[in-house]
Structures are given as structure tokens and as C-alpha cells.
Design a protein around this motif. Structure first.
Motif, PDB file in Angstrom:
ATOM      1  N   SER A   1       0.827  -1.213   0.000  1.00  0.00           N
ATOM      2  CA  SER A   1       0.000   0.000   0.000  1.00  0.00           C
ATOM      3  C   SER A   1       0.855   1.255   0.000  1.00  0.00           C
ATOM      4  CB  SER A   1      -0.923   0.008   1.216  1.00  0.00           C
ATOM      5  OG  SER A   1      -1.812  -1.084   1.178  1.00  0.00           O
ATOM      6  N   MET A   2       1.929   1.244   0.783  1.00  0.00           N
ATOM      7  CA  MET A   2       2.783   2.426   0.859  1.00  0.00           C
ATOM      8  C   MET A   2       3.550   2.655  -0.436  1.00  0.00           C
ATOM      9  SD  MET A   2       4.110   2.814   4.769  1.00  0.00           S
ATOM     10  CE  MET A   2       4.649   1.133   5.031  1.00  0.00           C
ATOM     11  N   VAL A   3       3.925   1.573  -1.120  1.00  0.00           N
ATOM     12  CA  VAL A   3       4.619   1.751  -2.398  1.00  0.00           C
ATOM     13  C   VAL A   3       3.656   2.280  -3.459  1.00  0.00           C
ATOM     14  CG1 VAL A   3       5.954   0.651  -4.217  1.00  0.00           C
ATOM     15  CG2 VAL A   3       6.369   0.031  -1.842  1.00  0.00           C
ATOM     16  N   VAL A   4       2.415   1.832  -3.438  1.00  0.00           N
ATOM     17  CA  VAL A   4       1.415   2.403  -4.354  1.00  0.00           C
ATOM     18  C   VAL A   4       1.257   3.896  -4.084  1.00  0.00           C
ATOM     19  CG1 VAL A   4      -1.021   2.393  -5.010  1.00  0.00           C
ATOM     20  CG2 VAL A   4       0.187   0.232  -4.704  1.00  0.00           C
ATOM     21  N   LYS A   5       1.221   4.258  -2.807  1.00  0.00           N
ATOM     22  CA  LYS A   5       1.140   5.672  -2.436  1.00  0.00           C
ATOM     23  C   LYS A   5       2.330   6.455  -2.990  1.00  0.00           C
ATOM     24  CE  LYS A   5       3.105   6.868   0.999  1.00  0.00           C
ATOM     25  NZ  LYS A   5       4.517   7.317   1.177  1.00  0.00           N
ATOM     26  N   GLU A   6       3.542   5.880  -2.863  1.00  0.00           N
ATOM     27  CA  GLU A   6       4.744   6.533  -3.384  1.00  0.00           C
ATOM     28  C   GLU A   6       4.662   6.692  -4.900  1.00  0.00           C
ATOM     29  OE1 GLU A   6       8.305   7.165  -1.709  1.00  0.00           O
ATOM     30  OE2 GLU A   6       6.612   7.874  -0.543  1.00  0.00           O
ATOM     31  N   MET A   7       4.167   5.655  -5.562  1.00  0.00           N
ATOM     32  CA  MET A   7       4.054   5.690  -7.009  1.00  0.00           C
ATOM     33  C   MET A   7       3.161   6.836  -7.459  1.00  0.00           C
ATOM     34  SD  MET A   7       3.169   2.331  -9.344  1.00  0.00           S
ATOM     35  CE  MET A   7       3.925   1.180  -8.195  1.00  0.00           C
TER      36      MET A   7
END
Length: 198
Positions: A117-123
Motif C-alpha cells: 500500500s505504501m509503495v502504491v502511495k509513493e508511485m
């Protein structure tokens, strides 16, 4: 497999690839909405963590040290290479086991679903940074924007503790979910309003 988060990941990756292609040819010293990072620094961070890092997290393998020192943005085909790496990363998260248990972050561990979820947010947030810096429009469905807002709301204060987010920026009452996520993460969407869509 967490089908909903994976669907958001796929959408975010498609837009990240489109945004990367739109950013090619832009001066690498271009300022960005992301603090003191210029376009080169932001692109290298984005490519490393949202493509290579995303795949290695799913596989439970360490990101090779040489990738951390690589200047992806200086490579002539970096955007196409990034798009291909995103495809590999998203495919790695199709394995049901990728979503199970914790992921070792080197000294600490976090649930795999939270990491994804956090990597999607970063993306998404950095995708918006790059699109804005290079004069392009960033596309995000209401569903993906709502998901990212939820992640930002959950982790904003932790990010601020480690200087990952600036103080929350003002946001109008009629702001979209993406605008609220951007503002809560410290990005002033009003200052970027002059960016020309392309």
C-alpha cells in the motif's frame, strides 16, 4: 492475494509508466514539488523504490546495493526500462504468497499488505510530482485516489517524524481525494495549478 490493492497497484503502475514517458527529455535539474529534490533525484528515487524495490519486496529479497547508486535518469531508455520493471514488479505481487506475513525492512518488519500500500502511495504521489514538474497532467481514478488518501491518512504523522512529509498544506473544501492526499502529504496543489496539462 489482496485483489483490490493489486488492482490499485496495476493502475498506478500504468500511470507511472505514462508519466515517465512524458518526462523524458525534461532538464534533469528541473525543480519539483518534492522538497529540495530536483527532477534527477526524484526520478532515481521513484524508479528505485516503486519498481525495483516493489519487486524485491514481493520476492523477499534485498535490493542490490548497486541499484541504489545507479543514475537511472541519465540512461537514454530509462522510461521504457522503468515501464518494463514496473510490469515485473506488479507480476511478482500476483503470487498469493507475496501478500502473506511480514517483510523484513532491515532491522524492522512490516506487514506485506502495508508495504504494498505504501509503495502504491509513493508511485502516485511522486508520479504527480514528476508530472507537475514536467508540465503534464496526472491521471488518477477516484478509487485509486481514495485508496492513496487512506494510506496517507494512516501514515502521515509517521512520515513527518522522519521528514518524509512536510507539514500539511491548505486544501479547499471541495478538493478531490487526490488533492487531499497531496495536501496532507505536504504538497501545495495551489502552487502547482499553473502547470500546463499535456
Amino acid at each position: 492475494m489482496n485483489d483490490m490493492t493489486h488492482a490499485h497497484m496495476k493502475e498506478a503502475a500504468r500511470e507511472a509508466a505514462r508519466t515517465a514517458r512524458g518526462a523524458t527529455g525534461s532538464p534533469l535539474n528541473t525543480p519539483t514539488p518534492c522538497g529540495a529534490w530536483d527532477l534527477r533525484a526524484l526520478l532515481n528515487h521513484w524508479v528505485l523504490y516503486t519498481a525495483h524495490g516493489l519487486e524485491h519486496r514481493a520476492l523477499r529479497t534485498a535490493v542490490p546495493e548497486e541499484l541504489a547508486a545507479r543514475d537511472f535518469a541519465a540512461e537514454p531508455d530509462w522510461a521504457e526500462a522503468y515501464a518494463a520493471q514496473l510490469d515485473r514488479a506488479v507480476a511478482a505481487w500476483q503470487a498469493p504468497g507475496a501478500w502473506e506475513g511480514d517483510i523484513d525492512l532491515g532491522g524492522s518488519a512490516m506487514q506485506a499488505t502495508a508495504i504494498a500500500s505504501m509503495v502504491v502511495k509513493e508511485m502516485v504521489l511522486h508520479g504527480w510530482d514528476i508530472a507537475t514538474a514536467t508540465g503534464h497532467h496526472y491521471d488518477c481514478s477516484p478509487e485509486l485516489a481514495g485508496f492513496v488518501l487512506g494510506v496517507v491518512e494512516e501514515y502521515a504523522e509517521i512520515y513527518r517524524e522522519y521528514d518524509g512529509f512536510a507539514a500539511a498544506a491548505p486544501v479547499p473544501e471541495n478538493a478531490t481525494a487526490l488533492e487531499r492526499a497531496l495536501a496532507l502529504s505536504g504538497r501545495d496543489t495551489r502552487a502547482a495549478a499553473g502547470a500546463s496539462p499535456a
